[in-house]
Design an enzyme around this catalytic site. Sequence first.
Site, PDB file in Angstrom:
ATOM      1  N   ASP A  75     -40.284  57.545 -11.523  1.00 38.77           N
ATOM      2  CA  ASP A  75     -41.587  58.053 -11.095  1.00 38.77           C
ATOM      3  C   ASP A  75     -42.055  57.404  -9.790  1.00 38.77           C
ATOM      4  OD1 ASP A  75     -41.574  59.520 -13.360  1.00 38.77           O
ATOM      5  OD2 ASP A  75     -43.419  58.718 -14.202  1.00 38.77           O
ATOM      6  N   HIS A 227     -39.154  53.406 -12.756  1.00 41.46           N
ATOM      7  CA  HIS A 227     -39.875  53.611 -11.492  1.00 41.46           C
ATOM      8  C   HIS A 227     -38.999  53.169 -10.318  1.00 41.46           C
ATOM      9  CE1 HIS A 227     -43.042  53.307 -14.557  1.00 41.46           C
ATOM     10  NE2 HIS A 227     -43.757  54.112 -13.778  1.00 41.46           N
TER      11      HIS A 227
END
Length: 707
Positions: A75, A227
């Site tokens: 993300d 991430h």
Amino acid sequence: MRLLLPLLVLIALMAMLMLRGYVHSEIMADHRIQPEAATDKVPEKILDGGPVIDTRSGRTTSMSVPDKRLVLTFDDGPDPTWTPKVLDVLKKHHAHAVFFVTGTMTSRYPDLVKRMVDEGHEVGLHTFNHPDLSFQSKGRIDWELSQNQLAITGAAGVRTSLFRPPYSSFADAMDDKSWPVTEYIGTRGYITVVNNTDSEDWKKPGVDEIIRRATPHDGKGAIVLMHDSGGDRHQTVQALDKFLPELQAQGYQFQNLTEALGAPSALTPVTGADLWKGKAWIFLVQASDDITDVLVVGLAVIGALVISRFVLMLLLSGIHARRVRRKGFSWGPPVTEPVSVLVPAYNEAKCIENTVRSLTASEHPIEIIVVDDGSTDGTARIVEAMGLPNVRVVRQMNAGKPAALNRGLANSSYDLIVMMDGDTVFEPATVRELVQPFGDPRVGAVAGNAKVGNRDSLIGAWQHIEYVMGFNLDRRMYDVLRCMPTIPGAVGAFRRSALERVGGMSDDTLAEDTDITMALHRDGWRVVYAENARAWTEAPETVQQLWSQRYRWSYGTMQAIWKHRRALVEKGPSGRFGRVGLPLVSLFMVVAPLLAPLIDVFLLYGVVFGPTQKTIVAWLGVLAIQAICAAYAFRLDRERMTHLISLPLQQILYRQLMYVVLLQSWITALTGGRLRWQKLRRTGVVEAPGGPVPRQRTHDGDRRPVG
């Protein structure tokens, strides 16, 4: 066009700055996060289902990844530092993943998104500015999706059907605030992807802990949340490099989402107009970043120039004042020889009588030569009708101010020449003070102290501040540096021999006073400043007249700098002006004013979009420095401080006008345009303090006192 072009340039700069602010989440960013809510409206099959939620076409279904298959999802990227490292590790271990990218980062780093697609990974939407969509209207949600999609299209030429909401987690965390958003997302054609294994790598818990949290139990399949942006991700990269081979050895496959589900690819190629729209968007974002970087550098340069100029002015003007005011100072033997005063005049009927009468009150012996340059308003007749001794009128066809001054020089009787404007009045001591520096045989020209006489209006007060602070402090500074760039046309003195050696006044530029001053420097003469040689001039009283005057000044200065550019490489005493004066004039009078609008552009941006308080404090700091310089200049010139009340307003309004004037001069210069001499309308209201009563003509031709 003189208004339109600068305005368009300013609008373009502001648009680029705002685009950059939008892409960097400084504009339209919403960082609120919705607290947990009830789950009454969320279907049980969603709460108990898998991480892939499909609400398209009225469906309400969820799916899970098959056993022994892991879908790594990343993300908030792409990040220029960590995303390439993540991609390298994935490539090393022949693994695919899904990157949920934001529009802001995609727009800034499009090559990384293209690499993701080229290497077989899938990309999904993570909104443009990363807001909590449960706070947003449907219009804002549509905007976030379409802008995110536009950025992906421009970067990789594809469209994606995958979406992950910001701040999402497991399916069972869906609540009554987020579920309506998920339903609406489905109506826009997107599949919502959450996760069922969270590595919590953003907490940086250590490599082993990241691997433990990312590993599913009992060989089950999972969508793993990681991430590749948002901070230091070195633990994520290290964990991946260990996690991938370990689980591959256990029989796990690392695939993108549609591979794991056995579904058609989520990415579809985009062609035609939509593709070009995306590419145009990426181009504009890249341009805005590049332009803003240049603007920031320009802001640093102008900041350094402004501070340097203020420091130099304060330091060197103080040195100049102490030097010329110390007891016993003199330029040499007192200068008592007669002086020829040249008054070029073109349609100066309203001013010429005040000018000539102020000269006749001179404490120094002078002859007055009024050169009428083809006036059509009876200027020459007014002077002749005065019948004053030592006043001569020379008529010529209209040929311009330089030609008029050369004509007056040819008709003058003495070796010292004073030049002034036809709208200027001298104090009785002005000529005497102006010629004393000629006691030094090295001095070829002297600049006087030009004052604004009509300072009662707001625009007059602003020019008064500019004359005292800008021009006179500058002249003190340049005097100490021995590179005075301009003898003001309103009050200046020359040796005849110096003028003749450089060929007299030239009409090559529209700033003949700057041109002749630079020529004298290059010929080896000293040019100095006489602070007590005061002359009172009538400044423009309307914006239009001010524009015309400053446009001519700035354009003429550029012409003079270009004409004398060879001074930069000249050697010997005459080369000092080229080594010191010409660079300073170019920096302080041309480059700095051109870059100075950046201060106001960033000020406006900072006030509107933040940080507002710091921006205002910084602006007030700059204003305080200017106020100190202005107060010091007023003190040196023994002026009343009351006019400084309008200084803040001058910085907001008057300075902006000067910016546009200079920008227009640059445009004229760069496009090869020619600017004609422009005559300003005068009122004849200026007189020297304690000087003669101004007179005007009555209807029958007689002259009577005013008032």
